[in-house]
Design a protein around this motif. Structure first.
Motif, PDB file in Angstrom:
ATOM      1  N   LEU A  34      32.124   9.444 -57.502  1.00 27.76           N
ATOM      2  CA  LEU A  34      31.313   9.272 -56.282  1.00 27.76           C
ATOM      3  C   LEU A  34      31.614  10.246 -55.179  1.00 27.76           C
ATOM      4  O   LEU A  34      31.051  10.734 -54.340  1.00 27.76           O
ATOM      5  CB  LEU A  34      30.662   7.993 -55.603  1.00 27.76           C
ATOM      6  N   LEU A  35      33.132  10.414 -55.111  1.00 27.73           N
ATOM      7  CA  LEU A  35      33.649  11.194 -53.771  1.00 27.73           C
ATOM      8  C   LEU A  35      33.249  12.692 -54.282  1.00 27.73           C
ATOM      9  O   LEU A  35      33.277  13.448 -55.176  1.00 27.73           O
ATOM     10  CB  LEU A  35      35.083  10.847 -53.750  1.00 27.73           C
ATOM     11  N   TRP A 174      40.441   9.411 -48.045  1.00 27.67           N
ATOM     12  CA  TRP A 174      38.997   9.964 -48.374  1.00 27.67           C
ATOM     13  C   TRP A 174      38.379   9.412 -47.348  1.00 27.67           C
ATOM     14  O   TRP A 174      36.936   9.625 -47.593  1.00 27.67           O
ATOM     15  CB  TRP A 174      38.457  10.035 -49.677  1.00 27.67           C
ATOM     16  N   GLY A 175      38.733   8.952 -46.168  1.00 26.42           N
ATOM     17  CA  GLY A 175      37.774   8.399 -45.193  1.00 26.42           C
ATOM     18  C   GLY A 175      38.766   7.969 -43.933  1.00 26.42           C
ATOM     19  O   GLY A 175      39.641   8.441 -43.841  1.00 26.42           O
ATOM     20  N   PRO A 176      37.868   7.992 -42.885  1.00 24.14           N
ATOM     21  CA  PRO A 176      38.780   8.034 -41.482  1.00 24.14           C
ATOM     22  C   PRO A 176      39.476   6.653 -41.248  1.00 24.14           C
ATOM     23  O   PRO A 176      40.228   6.552 -40.466  1.00 24.14           O
ATOM     24  CB  PRO A 176      37.674   8.268 -40.371  1.00 24.14           C
ATOM     25  N   VAL A 203      50.059  15.470 -48.260  1.00 24.97           N
ATOM     26  CA  VAL A 203      48.977  15.870 -48.992  1.00 24.97           C
ATOM     27  C   VAL A 203      48.095  14.519 -49.088  1.00 24.97           C
ATOM     28  O   VAL A 203      48.197  13.787 -48.138  1.00 24.97           O
ATOM     29  CB  VAL A 203      49.574  15.963 -50.377  1.00 24.97           C
ATOM     30  N   HIS A 204      47.247  14.325 -49.806  1.00 27.90           N
ATOM     31  CA  HIS A 204      46.074  13.330 -49.657  1.00 27.90           C
ATOM     32  C   HIS A 204      45.383  13.126 -48.551  1.00 27.90           C
ATOM     33  O   HIS A 204      45.188  12.129 -47.903  1.00 27.90           O
ATOM     34  CB  HIS A 204      46.842  11.804 -50.142  1.00 27.90           C
ATOM     35  N   TRP A 205      44.777  14.290 -47.859  1.00 32.17           N
ATOM     36  CA  TRP A 205      44.136  14.373 -46.677  1.00 32.17           C
ATOM     37  C   TRP A 205      43.441  15.490 -46.847  1.00 32.17           C
ATOM     38  O   TRP A 205      43.367  16.547 -47.493  1.00 32.17           O
ATOM     39  CB  TRP A 205      45.126  14.284 -45.554  1.00 32.17           C
ATOM     40  N   THR A 207      40.357  16.084 -47.937  1.00 26.91           N
ATOM     41  CA  THR A 207      39.966  16.866 -49.087  1.00 26.91           C
ATOM     42  C   THR A 207      38.616  16.301 -49.690  1.00 26.91           C
ATOM     43  O   THR A 207      37.512  16.809 -49.816  1.00 26.91           O
ATOM     44  CB  THR A 207      40.900  16.979 -50.244  1.00 26.91           C
ATOM     45  N   LEU A 208      38.654  15.092 -49.661  1.00 28.79           N
ATOM     46  CA  LEU A 208      37.589  14.223 -50.271  1.00 28.79           C
ATOM     47  C   LEU A 208      36.837  13.398 -49.499  1.00 28.79           C
ATOM     48  O   LEU A 208      37.366  12.922 -48.300  1.00 28.79           O
ATOM     49  CB  LEU A 208      38.006  13.186 -51.396  1.00 28.79           C
ATOM     50  N   HIS A 209      35.771  13.147 -49.425  1.00 29.87           N
ATOM     51  CA  HIS A 209      34.877  12.413 -48.658  1.00 29.87           C
ATOM     52  C   HIS A 209      33.464  11.779 -49.455  1.00 29.87           C
ATOM     53  O   HIS A 209      33.356  12.110 -50.341  1.00 29.87           O
ATOM     54  CB  HIS A 209      34.277  13.056 -47.628  1.00 29.87           C
ATOM     55  N   ALA A 210      33.375  10.528 -48.672  1.00 27.91           N
ATOM     56  CA  ALA A 210      32.063   9.787 -49.629  1.00 27.91           C
ATOM     57  C   ALA A 210      30.573  10.593 -49.314  1.00 27.91           C
ATOM     58  O   ALA A 210      30.615  11.574 -48.464  1.00 27.91           O
ATOM     59  CB  ALA A 210      31.903   8.446 -48.877  1.00 27.91           C
TER      60      ALA A 210
END
Length: 261
Positions: A34-35, A174-176, A203-205, A207-210
């Motif tokens: 879903l992201l 993938w969220g705040p 890394v791991h910042w 890029t993705l969001h709901a």
């Protein structure tokens, strides 16, 4: 000797070490379940030709099956339980028992190192989590995978058998808001100091969001890299931060400052 590192977004990094290409936690599509990914999918030219893939754990944003299949019939190195699951889903999973090195090609070797990421357990996939150390061409790289801070990370150089030249360290999500089992930018900076990394790429910042990400605080996706860089200057002055944009690459030499590609 050097390593070329290209960040493709989230936890996906392409490492070119001694003529051998490795890809970490590949996410090569515009989405992970879903992201949704900000921007387009990575260019095929940036990731094709991998000799092996490193998968840190089986959360959908790190072990996206369609992306793994896009890489072709290459070995996917993971914790043994994760590798077994991957092998039953059309991927060439190769388990790395704790403490053992595997030669990928030439003098490039890989082994797992500990990570702690037990939050959000998955009911239908194994929940093992691991980081990796890559050694070759005179360079040592630590890919942390997903992990929270814990004292055992201090053993990474010992387990690697060499100082850490390059750390690929997660600094967000993938969220705040971060759930447990992750590193925020300050924790990530402290971890880089703990392992004695010479250069660190966050890394791991960003890029993705709901799907409803537009309703979240403006600008939150852009904060992780800058916050990590500032935290490194305060918390880990001996570490050189190297903040990349998705698709951007640098060459990291264990002695010199990172150079433009």
């Amino acid at each position: 000797m050097s390593v070329r590192v290209r960040w493709l977004g989230h936890a996906t990094v392409v490492l070119d070490v001694g003529g051998v290409r490795l890809v970490t936690d590949p996410l090569l599509l515009p989405h992970a379940g879903l992201l949704r990914r900000r921007g387009g999918a990575p260019r095929r030219a940036d990731w094709r030709g991998a000799a092996a893939v490193l998968v840190s754990h089986l959360h959908h944003d790190h072990a996206e099956l369609a992306s793994l299949r896009m890489l072709g019939p290459v070995p996917v190195l993971a914790a043994p339980s994760s590798a077994h699951w991957l092998s039953t889903h059309g991927v060439d999973g190769v388990g790395l028992p704790e403490g053992r090195w595997r030669t990928v090609a030439g003098d490039v070797r890989v082994r797992t190192v500990p990570a702690e990421h037990g939050h959000r357990p998955m009911p239908h996939r194994p929940n093992a989590a691991t980081g990796f150390v890559v050694r070759g061409a005179g360079v040592t790289v630590w890919f942390a995978g997903d992990t929270g801070p814990f004292p055992g990370l201090a053993r990474v150089p010992e387990l690697a058998g060499a100082p850490v030249d390059l750390a690929l360290v997660p600094v967000g999500g993938w969220g705040p808001r971060l759930s447990g089992g992750h590193l925020d930018p300050v924790e990530a900076a402290r971890v880089c100091a703990l392992v004695g990394a010479r250069v660190a790429v966050p890394v791991h910042w960003g890029t993705l969001h709901a799907p409803a990400g537009r309703r979240l605080p403006p600008g939150w996706m852009d904060r992780g890299g800058r916050a990590f860089e500032a935290a490194v200057h305060r918390e880990a002055p001996d570490v050189r931060p190297c903040v990349l944009a998705p698709g951007e690459a640098v060459v990291v030499d264990p002695v010199r400052v990172p150079a433009a590609p």
